[in-house]
Scaffold this active site. Structure first.
Site, mmCIF file in Angstrom:
data_model
loop_
_atom_site.group_PDB
_atom_site.id
_atom_site.type_symbol
_atom_site.label_atom_id
_atom_site.label_comp_id
_atom_site.label_asym_id
_atom_site.label_seq_id
_atom_site.Cartn_x
_atom_site.Cartn_y
_atom_site.Cartn_z
ATOM 1 N N TYR A 438 0.555 -1.163 -0.079
ATOM 2 C CA TYR A 438 -0.056 -0.072 0.012
ATOM 3 C C TYR A 438 0.819 1.181 0.132
ATOM 4 O O TYR A 438 2.069 1.287 0.080
ATOM 5 C CB TYR A 438 -1.033 -0.119 1.117
ATOM 6 C CG TYR A 438 -0.928 0.049 2.501
ATOM 7 C CD1 TYR A 438 0.896 0.133 3.014
ATOM 8 C CD2 TYR A 438 -1.614 -0.176 3.710
ATOM 9 C CE1 TYR A 438 0.973 0.042 4.321
ATOM 10 C CE2 TYR A 438 -1.332 -0.156 5.104
ATOM 11 C CZ TYR A 438 -0.175 -0.254 5.264
ATOM 12 O OH TYR A 438 0.117 -0.050 6.415
ATOM 13 N N GLU A 439 0.186 2.476 -0.276
ATOM 14 C CA GLU A 439 0.886 3.741 -0.360
ATOM 15 C C GLU A 439 1.761 3.628 -1.386
ATOM 16 O O GLU A 439 2.925 4.424 -1.680
ATOM 17 C CB GLU A 439 1.548 4.066 0.937
ATOM 18 C CG GLU A 439 0.654 4.169 2.068
ATOM 19 C CD GLU A 439 -0.479 5.050 1.902
ATOM 20 O OE1 GLU A 439 -0.625 5.913 1.283
ATOM 21 O OE2 GLU A 439 -1.545 4.667 2.883
ATOM 22 N N GLY A 440 1.142 3.036 -2.624
ATOM 23 C CA GLY A 440 2.062 2.770 -3.865
ATOM 24 C C GLY A 440 3.044 1.511 -3.655
ATOM 25 O O GLY A 440 3.691 1.586 -2.846
#
Length: 597
Positions: A438-440
């Site tokens: 997550y978060e890229g």
């Protein structure tokens, strides 16, 4: 579950002895952040994490969050812990005093964040997302929005989220479908569905402030047409307090591999009233403020969970008896030797220790840059911003990939017991597994580093960091004990630039070369960056030993771990270099259909 003990000695070694945070605090005008005050804050923060959050970790994993008709209930004790966190002033530690914060440096907030995530990664998501929302509103909101939302977020009465992802659009935000229709009163009607929204619904605060990416009906195509909106769960009334319910509902929560006590929500917006933050069609720029904050926090999760795993593994390795040492009994009075005498167990423990302490140094170095970016010296702030832009994807990806390796090793040291829930080691692996995603995803971070930050700046951002390494190596070239390691860092630092140039030349002919090399390039970059930081730590440790420190064991351990890093972990750069230079041809030979054969 391993008992978490905040590593305050190592934290203060970095902040006080290696990076001299106190001097930075003075330079940026944070005169209240004296070493004594910082020490007291960290000690109290450690108590809260060890005594309040850590005991909730295993039960939170087993109980998870519960959803019923749009209402989400967090595990037992979570709401009370958050109230205690807010009452203790932790939520506004590094927030702007103009909106109720304490105004302490960002680095101190990140140090507290390390302990929070290490003691309870799921619980940490709730204030973590709030701090990200606060950063975006502080940077891009109007003064009225700051007074309405930022003050209550800082107080902890309200919490925040960021709503980017949609069912059909993960990383590709240019194809989002959520719509924002202008209304006569200047607001916007927001309609659409967002998924994977951490802390999107819960029972820990009076109100939840969603920052939502959406497009106006006539917006330009792609990412150029994205705007950012504040969409509160309860609309502020005339006094600014939570009033009428907005048309935003949690449709369900996800059932996940890890961080089970963090509510991961499907959020449905059905003509919900939203308020533009920043400029129209500039929403992605605004959201990047929040995303970069979140990416640093995610990198810290790799460190935090790795630290907890290491603490459990060390205690187990000292106590667990199994076989005799190959070089003869080390505990002849016992039926077998503790497993810490075995070379392979030591390999695993030292790998964990080296990555944890190296990642902590990387995180704190980056945190110091965050402080400097907020300083009054414009030239220094701009230089810090460039270094932050370069290091953020490395922090996020390298620290989470190695954090996952560390938690896996911690479970491995326990053998079969590591696979059993009662010891808690497998939970740390499960909780850490989301961090590279997550978060890229880490693949996206690698593309960001190589494609946008390095090649996109014509090498400027890379040179900003390699110059720092070069100057350090020049100063330490004749260090009596460390000059061999310094020479190796000099070689790698030069090789870094040569590798970059080679990839850049190849990419001019074939853009796929960037994607083919990016992950190995990022990992190479992470290992070299950590080598520089390990040498900075080693120089300080050797100086303390030369001065006759009464903490010789601590400093000797630093030097021994530095040696291990250079001998056993830094050589991984050879494999990453070779792979990064291999090009894209081998990746692109198969057709899509051939993968299914």
């Amino acid at each position: 579950m391993p008992d978490y003990k905040a590593p305050l000695r190592d934290m203060r070694f970095l902040s006080d002895e290696v990076f001299d945070f106190a001097a930075t605090y003075q330079a940026i005008g944070a005169t209240d952040a004296t070493p004594d005050m910082v020490g007291a804050i960290l000690e109290e923060g450690a108590k809260f994490c060890e005594q309040v959050l850590a005991p909730l970790n295993r039960n939170g994993d087993e109980e998870g969050c519960q959803w019923q008709d749009g209402v989400v209930t967090t595990p037992k004790g979570f709401k009370e812990a958050f109230a205690q966190y807010v009452e203790g002033g932790w939520n506004g530690l590094a927030a702007d005093p103009a909106y109720g914060g304490q105004g302490l440096p960002s680095s101190l907030g990140l140090m507290m964040g390390e302990m929070v995530a290490a003691s309870n990664a799921s619980w940490a998501m709730y204030p973590g997302l709030t701090h990200g929302a606060m950063s975006a509103i502080h940077a891009h909101g109007s003064e009225e929005q700051k007074q309405t939302y930022l003050t209550r977020l800082t107080e902890g009465r309200w919490t925040g989220t960021m709503c980017l992802t949609e069912p059909h659009a993960g990383t590709d935000l240019g194809i989002i479908k959520t719509r924002a229709v202008p209304q006569a009163d200047g607001s916007y009607a927001i309609t659409g569905t967002k998924i994977f929204i951490s802390a999107g619904e819960h029972d820990m605060s009076e109100n939840i402030v969603h920052l939502v990416l959406a497009k106006l009906p006539d917006a330009p195509a792609g990412t150029k047409g994205i705007s950012l909106f504040i969409v509160p769960k309860f609309l502020p009334n005339a006094e600014g307090e939570a009033g009428e319910r907005n048309a935003v509902v949690c449709g369900s929560i996800e059932h996940k591999m890890g961080i089970k006590a963090s509510a991961t929500c499907v959020m449905n917006f059905d003509g919900a009233k939203g308020f533009l933050i920043g400029e129209l069609n500039k929403g992605l720029n605004c959201m990047f403020t929040m995303m970069n904050h979140a990416r640093l926090g995610t990198g810290m999760q790799g460190l935090s969970l790795g630290e907890t795993s290491y603490q459990g593994a060390v205690r187990y390795a000292i106590e667990r008896l199994q076989m005799r040492s190959l070089s003869g009994p080390k505990a002849p009075e016992k039926p077998a030797d503790p497993i810490i005498v075995h070379p392979d167990v030591r390999r695993m423990l030292l790998t964990m220790k080296a990555f944890n302490e190296g990642n902590r140094a990387l995180a704190y170095f980056t945190a110091q840059l965050l402080d400097l970016s907020h300083g009054q010296d414009a030239e220094q702030a701009a230089e810090a911003e460039d270094l932050l832009a370069f290091l953020t994807p490395i922090c996020k990806a390298f620290m989470t990939d190695t954090g996952l390796e560390v938690t896996n090793l911690g479970m491995q040291i326990f053998g079969g017991h590591g696979f059993i829930r009662e010891w808690g080691m497998e939970q740390l692996v499960r909780d850490c597994r989301i961090a590279p995603i997550y978060e890229g995803t880490n693949g996206i971070q690698a593309l960001d580093l190589l494609g946008r930050k390095v090649l996109g700046s014509q090498g400027k951002l890379l040179r900003g960091f390699t110059r720092i390494v070069h100057k350090f190596c020049q100063a330490q070239a004749e260090h009596p004990q460390l000059k061999g390691h310094v020479a190796e860092l000099v070689r790698l630092n030069q090789q870094w630039g040569e590798l970059t140039q080679q990839i850049g030349m190849a990419a001019m002919k074939n853009p796929d070369e960037v994607g083919a090399a990016s992950v190995d390039y990022l990992m190479y970059s992470g290992y070299v960056a950590q080598a520089y930081l390990w040498l900075r730590m080693a120089v300080v440790a050797q100086a303390r030993l030369d001065a006759g420190s009464d903490e010789a064991a601590f400093y000797q351990a630093k030097l021994a771990t530095c040696d291990f890093y250079f001998q056993r972990l830094l050589p991984r750069t050879v494999a990453h270099l070779t792979a990064a230079k291999a090009g894209s041809e081998g990746l692109m030979k198969l057709s899509a259909e051939q993968f299914a054969l």
